[in-house]
Scaffold this active site. Structure first.
Site, short mmCIF file in Angstrom:
data_model
loop_
_atom_site.label_atom_id
_atom_site.label_comp_id
_atom_site.label_asym_id
_atom_site.label_seq_id
_atom_site.Cartn_x
_atom_site.Cartn_y
_atom_site.Cartn_z
NE ARG A 164 2.98 2.15 11.40
CZ ARG A 164 2.58 1.73 10.15
NH1 ARG A 164 1.04 1.36 10.12
NH2 ARG A 164 3.19 1.81 9.23
NE ARG A 179 -3.91 1.26 2.50
CZ ARG A 179 -3.60 2.23 3.62
NH1 ARG A 179 -2.75 1.54 4.70
NH2 ARG A 179 -4.27 3.18 3.88
CE LYS A 209 1.89 -5.81 6.52
NZ LYS A 209 2.13 -4.44 5.79
#
Length: 334
Positions: free
Chosen positions: A331, A131, A196
């Site tokens: 975040r 992204r 992640k």
């Protein structure tokens, strides 16, 4: 099912794929033996393996003895995926490509519209994209680089919340097949244990109120190589480590294609409202204080899930506000 959707593999890629096939079990192979199997010189073997290392293959050269992989590799196999498929749409397997999303987008530019649910996967990407223009780390044979073609009859405006539905489909496959506790981070990331695991890139081509072409990209960490920390600047997880054993990439491709088609059919009919509760149950930052950034602007609030359009809901000083847009970055507040 074809191995390449657009053109025949260059000879060099055929040779390189055969080299990985011989090395795939992790055993030590001499350069002379590899050359004999392929009818090429030891020097040519070395050059091809050097190129594969450039593509991210985790390979050891042992002086005077030969080559071996750091870990065994399961290659993507078009014929095997076809046997495992629950959908009729094709799955194309490429060895090395620039980007699986770019390949499908190029087909559309060339006027070649794939079947809905058609999938393209690759062993490695030389220009993988995340992204906001970020590069996606795409080493050879380690992870999954997966793109699917879809259409939205209602146009681009019907894509609101689509990346969240894709994340839910992936999480469902990983939970049901391998009992992995996947969480989702708005708008396009998958997490395990606060690290992640993968990311989603949805690209649209079409008009606001007419049929819209959709390319859905998924990068999923299967078994990250030893040099990963040099290339990735955030905590990461992979499926092999989380599961404690290797994962069948060919089965994963077939299951993801099937689940995505099911979810996208429902999404096309009902929109994102049917998925709000499911996403909020898997929200990585539920109830936590977060910061939302767009350029130089930063907003801090408590994460309150998503709304019926797939927008992020923040509780800011007791007032709930929804945020939309592909350029926003979320975040956990420090």
């Amino acid at each position: 099912m074809a191995s390449e959707p657009r053109k025949t593999l260059p000879h060099s890629l055929i040779v390189q794929r055969q080299l990985v096939h011989y090395l795939a079990d992790g055993a030590l192979c001499s350069g002379q033996w590899l050359g004999e199997q392929l009818g090429i010189s030891r020097t040519a073997v070395a050059k091809h393996l050097e190129q594969l290392q450039h593509y991210g293959l985790d390979l050891y050269k042992i002086k005077g003895k030969g080559y071996r992989l750091a870990q065994p590799v399961q290659l993507l196999d078009a014929a095997l995926i076809k046997q495992l498929q629950l959908q009729q749409a094709p799955v194309w397997v490429q060895s090395v490509t620039d980007s699986t999303n770019s390949q499908l987008m190029q087909k559309l530019k060339d006027g070649v519209v794939p079947e809905k649910g058609a999938v393209l996967v690759a062993e490695a990407q030389t220009a993988g994209r995340g992204r906001r223009g970020k590069q996606w780390f795409s080493p050879f044979g380690c992870n999954l680089y997966f793109s699917m073609y879809w259409q939205l009859e209602q146009g681009i405006q019907a894509a609101m919340g689509l990346s969240l539905v894709v994340g839910l489909a992936v999480a469902k496959v990983l939970q049901q097949q391998w009992q992995l506790p996947v969480r989702l981070k708005w708008p396009n990331d998958l997490y395990i244990e606060h690290k992640k695991l993968g990311g989603i890139l949805v690209e649209l081509a079409g008009q606001t109120h007419a049929q819209c072409d959709v390319v859905i990209g998924l990068g999923l960490n299967i078994r990250m190589p030893d040099q990963t920390d040099k290339a990735v600047d955030q905590p990461w997880a992979d499926l092999t480590s989380a599961l404690g054993r290797p994962i069948d990439r060919n089965l994963l491709v077939a299951l993801l294609q099937h689940q995505l088609v099911l979810e996208l059919q429902q999404f096309s009919q009902q929109g994102f409202a049917a998925y709000v509760q499911d996403f909020n149950q898997l929200d990585q930052f539920a109830g936590e204080q977060v910061t939302l950034s767009s350029g130089s602007q930063t907003i801090t609030g408590f994460c309150a899930g998503v709304d019926a359009q797939g927008g992020l809901v923040l509780d800011i000083n007791g007032q709930k506000q929804s945020f939309y847009g592909g350029e926003l970055s979320l975040r956990k507040a420090q």
